[in-house]
Design a protein around this motif. Structure first.
Motif, PDB file in Angstrom:
ATOM      1  N   GLU A 229      24.089 -81.612  26.441  1.00  0.00           N
ATOM      2  CA  GLU A 229      23.962 -81.428  24.993  1.00  0.00           C
ATOM      3  C   GLU A 229      24.629 -82.564  24.234  1.00  0.00           C
ATOM      4  O   GLU A 229      24.076 -83.077  23.243  1.00  0.00           O
ATOM      5  CB  GLU A 229      24.586 -80.086  24.602  1.00  0.00           C
ATOM      6  CG  GLU A 229      24.317 -79.662  23.160  1.00  0.00           C
ATOM      7  CD  GLU A 229      25.317 -80.244  22.178  1.00  0.00           C
ATOM      8  OE1 GLU A 229      24.920 -80.568  21.031  1.00  0.00           O
ATOM      9  OE2 GLU A 229      26.496 -80.415  22.557  1.00  0.00           O
ATOM     10  N   GLU A 232      22.603 -85.856  24.461  1.00  0.00           N
ATOM     11  CA  GLU A 232      21.430 -85.831  23.583  1.00  0.00           C
ATOM     12  C   GLU A 232      21.830 -85.916  22.113  1.00  0.00           C
ATOM     13  O   GLU A 232      21.214 -86.648  21.329  1.00  0.00           O
ATOM     14  CB  GLU A 232      20.630 -84.550  23.836  1.00  0.00           C
ATOM     15  CG  GLU A 232      19.282 -84.523  23.128  1.00  0.00           C
ATOM     16  CD  GLU A 232      18.407 -83.390  23.638  1.00  0.00           C
ATOM     17  OE1 GLU A 232      17.187 -83.604  23.773  1.00  0.00           O
ATOM     18  OE2 GLU A 232      18.943 -82.294  23.902  1.00  0.00           O
ATOM     19  N   THR A 253      20.877 -79.128  35.290  1.00  0.00           N
ATOM     20  CA  THR A 253      20.228 -79.663  34.088  1.00  0.00           C
ATOM     21  C   THR A 253      18.958 -80.412  34.463  1.00  0.00           C
ATOM     22  O   THR A 253      18.766 -80.801  35.609  1.00  0.00           O
ATOM     23  CB  THR A 253      21.167 -80.613  33.308  1.00  0.00           C
ATOM     24  OG1 THR A 253      21.398 -81.801  34.079  1.00  0.00           O
ATOM     25  CG2 THR A 253      22.495 -79.944  32.998  1.00  0.00           C
ATOM     26  N   GLY A 254      18.121 -80.651  33.465  1.00  0.00           N
ATOM     27  CA  GLY A 254      16.911 -81.430  33.644  1.00  0.00           C
ATOM     28  C   GLY A 254      17.053 -82.814  33.038  1.00  0.00           C
ATOM     29  O   GLY A 254      18.087 -83.156  32.453  1.00  0.00           O
ATOM     30  N   ALA A 255      15.996 -83.613  33.116  1.00  0.00           N
ATOM     31  CA  ALA A 255      16.072 -85.022  32.734  1.00  0.00           C
ATOM     32  C   ALA A 255      15.974 -85.266  31.233  1.00  0.00           C
ATOM     33  O   ALA A 255      16.426 -86.307  30.742  1.00  0.00           O
ATOM     34  CB  ALA A 255      14.968 -85.805  33.453  1.00  0.00           C
ATOM     35  N   GLU A 256      15.417 -84.348  30.477  1.00  0.00           N
ATOM     36  CA  GLU A 256      15.083 -84.588  29.074  1.00  0.00           C
ATOM     37  C   GLU A 256      16.259 -85.085  28.227  1.00  0.00           C
ATOM     38  O   GLU A 256      16.099 -86.018  27.425  1.00  0.00           O
ATOM     39  CB  GLU A 256      14.510 -83.310  28.455  1.00  0.00           C
ATOM     40  CG  GLU A 256      14.054 -83.446  27.010  1.00  0.00           C
ATOM     41  CD  GLU A 256      12.900 -84.425  26.827  1.00  0.00           C
ATOM     42  OE1 GLU A 256      12.708 -84.912  25.697  1.00  0.00           O
ATOM     43  OE2 GLU A 256      12.189 -84.696  27.821  1.00  0.00           O
ATOM     44  N   PRO A 257      17.469 -84.527  28.336  1.00  0.00           N
ATOM     45  CA  PRO A 257      18.552 -84.965  27.436  1.00  0.00           C
ATOM     46  C   PRO A 257      19.052 -86.382  27.675  1.00  0.00           C
ATOM     47  O   PRO A 257      19.778 -86.926  26.841  1.00  0.00           O
ATOM     48  CB  PRO A 257      19.683 -83.953  27.722  1.00  0.00           C
ATOM     49  CG  PRO A 257      19.037 -82.814  28.422  1.00  0.00           C
ATOM     50  CD  PRO A 257      17.900 -83.406  29.186  1.00  0.00           C
ATOM     51  N   TYR A 258      18.695 -87.006  28.793  1.00  0.00           N
ATOM     52  CA  TYR A 258      19.346 -88.250  29.197  1.00  0.00           C
ATOM     53  C   TYR A 258      18.534 -89.502  28.861  1.00  0.00           C
ATOM     54  O   TYR A 258      18.810 -90.577  29.395  1.00  0.00           O
ATOM     55  CB  TYR A 258      19.631 -88.199  30.709  1.00  0.00           C
ATOM     56  CG  TYR A 258      20.434 -86.992  31.127  1.00  0.00           C
ATOM     57  CD1 TYR A 258      21.731 -86.805  30.680  1.00  0.00           C
ATOM     58  CD2 TYR A 258      19.877 -86.027  31.953  1.00  0.00           C
ATOM     59  CE1 TYR A 258      22.464 -85.683  31.046  1.00  0.00           C
ATOM     60  CE2 TYR A 258      20.606 -84.898  32.339  1.00  0.00           C
ATOM     61  CZ  TYR A 258      21.896 -84.742  31.885  1.00  0.00           C
ATOM     62  OH  TYR A 258      22.617 -83.632  32.256  1.00  0.00           O
ATOM     63  N   ARG A 259      17.588 -89.389  27.970  1.00  0.00           N
ATOM     64  CA  ARG A 259      16.673 -90.505  27.710  1.00  0.00           C
ATOM     65  C   ARG A 259      17.366 -91.737  27.147  1.00  0.00           C
ATOM     66  O   ARG A 259      16.854 -92.852  27.291  1.00  0.00           O
ATOM     67  CB  ARG A 259      15.577 -90.049  26.742  1.00  0.00           C
ATOM     68  CG  ARG A 259      14.587 -89.046  27.338  1.00  0.00           C
ATOM     69  CD  ARG A 259      13.620 -88.542  26.290  1.00  0.00           C
ATOM     70  NE  ARG A 259      14.323 -87.806  25.236  1.00  0.00           N
ATOM     71  CZ  ARG A 259      13.750 -87.348  24.133  1.00  0.00           C
ATOM     72  NH1 ARG A 259      12.454 -87.570  23.925  1.00  0.00           N
ATOM     73  NH2 ARG A 259      14.442 -86.684  23.234  1.00  0.00           N
ATOM     74  N   THR A 260      18.520 -91.560  26.482  1.00  0.00           N
ATOM     75  CA  THR A 260      19.180 -92.716  25.861  1.00  0.00           C
ATOM     76  C   THR A 260      20.099 -93.469  26.816  1.00  0.00           C
ATOM     77  O   THR A 260      20.561 -94.563  26.492  1.00  0.00           O
ATOM     78  CB  THR A 260      20.014 -92.270  24.651  1.00  0.00           C
ATOM     79  OG1 THR A 260      20.963 -91.284  25.071  1.00  0.00           O
ATOM     80  CG2 THR A 260      19.118 -91.687  23.567  1.00  0.00           C
TER      81      THR A 260
END
Length: 490
Positions: A229, A232, A253-260
């Protein structure tokens, strides 16, 4: 002037980042100007409480912007900050006070009862008073003037206080912030390790103040969901964690929050190749393994961007030299495992307690780290483990790290530690303590792990038993306490 508090303030002025975010502390955002000005005012408040050059100020606080400002304020006075874990038992604090003999303890009111017989002040009271104080100029110091003390993690016994100097801060940043990570003002870092630990101290205090970047601070130990959290929410670009934390992120956890995230760092323990690869896939960024120590103050050998070789700890960082030596202290050829020695600008000046005998580990500027490694042709180093971690089975030395690396290949293993445990006859036998993924059948998993070890290891390295446990004993910095594992129960 060599006082690091003044140097960092001047660097922020020259770099034009005084008004950029420095510390993201809960709902509050402190700019670099806020941090330095608060530090200068806190110096005036602390001077009013009698703190002078050379005094020791013990700080037992969770990570916060106020902690960073207090560190700068103490440094401005030429005094020493002693950074300690804010979640220790009262008996441990009494022992620390006996060793440190601080002129002042700064902590939270709920911990004050743990510091009997010594003057203390609350963080909130000092910060409130500082809001009305004038800024105090930094006293002049030499580069080798003691600045702060941190304690070793205690994986093999009692922690030791390690003294570092004003000049060390810039050297840490040159090695990691510049050479390894290329940090700039647009970066946002998050460190799961805390500032009382050398790894977290660099991540959350040194590199942001030296580079003009910002750090997300976490007061309590975060869950994987909390990490995701915060990454992101704040657009974190650099994640610092230990191998166990990466394993937990993968599991929960999944990959979505780590895009940055553009780069992640692993330290504290050896990073298994498969775990590093899986974590890199989750984060969408390379995970760089590094090696450092409290005695050095930070990392001295690491993989870099873009020079990352999984399964190694890379090459020496800027300013450091590394050698592999035999037990007599003589250098040995590439490919041969031996003692790892390091030389560089931040080798500690002394232990806080003279009885810890610094002379036994530093010779002619070279620090014997007690780590075992070998050097590959081409200059990369491979970490084997601690020399004091070695197990002796049937008169033969066995590295538990080698066995653990094989067992971690099994998809049912989240964590594992291997130790020689005496059997009913008193003979030492290797036992694997395994934290399983989910609910595993103990007999099935034990047999599969034994078969895996037999397929990949010499017979004397195969654990004679496998025991499933809920957790491994760890220090507050996340390292496995090998001396507890050897007891066979915790």
């Amino acid at each position: 002037m060599a006082n690091i508090a003044e140097q960092l303030h001047d660097a922020a002025k020259r770099g034009g980042w005084l008004d950029r975010p420095a510390l993201l502390d809960g709902a509050a955002s402190w700019s670099h100007r806020d941090v330095h000005c608060c530090g200068a005012r806190l110096a005036a408040v602390l001077a009013g409480r009698g703190i002078r050059r050379g005094n020791r100020v013990l700080i037992a606080l969770p990570d916060s912007a106020a902690l960073v400002a207090l560190f700068l304020g103490v440094g401005r006075l030429g005094a020493m900050s002693v950074l300690v874990n804010p979640q220790l038992p009262a008996l441990d604090y009494r022992r620390l006070v006996e060793q440190v003999r601080p002129h002042l303890v700064i902590t939270e009111p709920e911990l004050a009862m743990s510091f009997t017989g010594v003057r203390w002040a609350s963080r909130s009271a000092l910060v409130a008073t500082a809001a009305k104080a004038d800024e105090l100029a930094a006293v002049e110091t030499a580069g080798d003037t003691p600045l702060y003390v941190q304690f070793t993690s205690g994986t093999t016994g009692a922690p030791r206080g390690v003294v570092h100097a004003h000049r060390d801060i810039a050297a840490y940043h040159d090695a990691v912030g510049v050479d390894m990570l290329g940090l700039g003002p647009s970066d946002v870092s998050l460190s799961i390790s805390k500032m009382f630990f050398a790894y977290g101290f660099g991540n959350s205090l040194v590199y942001p103040l030296c580079s003009g970047s910002s750090a997300v601070l976490i007061r309590a130990r975060p869950t994987p969901e909390t990490v995701a959290e915060l990454v992101e929410r704040h657009g974190v670009t650099v994640l610092h964690a230990v191998p166990t934390a990466y394993a937990n992120l993968l599991a929960e956890t999944g990959a979505e929050p780590y895009r940055t995230i553009r780069v992640a760092v692993s330290a504290g323990e050896s990073l298994p190749v498969t775990l590093g690869q899986r974590a890199s896939e989750l984060l969408g960024a390379p995970v760089l393994d590094e090696l450092g120590s409290t005695e050095v103050g930070g990392a001295y050998c690491a993989n870099r961007l873009p020079d990352n070789a999984p399964g190694t700890i890379g090459r020496p960082l800027r300013g450091y030299e590394v050698q592999i030596r035999d037990d007599s202290g003589a250098p040995i050829p590439d490919g041969t495992s031996g003692q790892l020695w390091v030389r560089g600008p931040t080798i500690f000046s002394e232990y806080l307690n003279p009885a810890d005998r610094r002379a036994m580990v530093v010779q002619s500027g070279w620090l014997r780290t007690n780590d075992i490694a070998h050097r590959r042709p081409g200059g990369r180093y491979v970490y084997i483990g601690r020399s004091d971690d070695m197990e002796i089975v049937g008169g033969i030395n066995v590295s538990p790290h080698e066995v653990e690396a094989v067992l971690r290949e099994h998809p049912g293993v989240r964590e594992v530690a291997v130790a020689a445990i005496p059997d009913e006859r008193g003979a030492s036998k290797l036992r694997a303590f395994v934290v399983p993924v989910g609910h595993a059948d103990p007999h099935t998993l034990a047999q599969e792990l034994t078969d895996l070890a037999r397929a990949e290891l010499a017979a004397f390295k195969v654990p004679r038993s496998v025991e499933l446990v809920e957790r491994l004993p760890r220090t507050v910095t996340g390292k496995v306490q090998r001396f507890v594992v050897r007891q066979g129960a915790w």
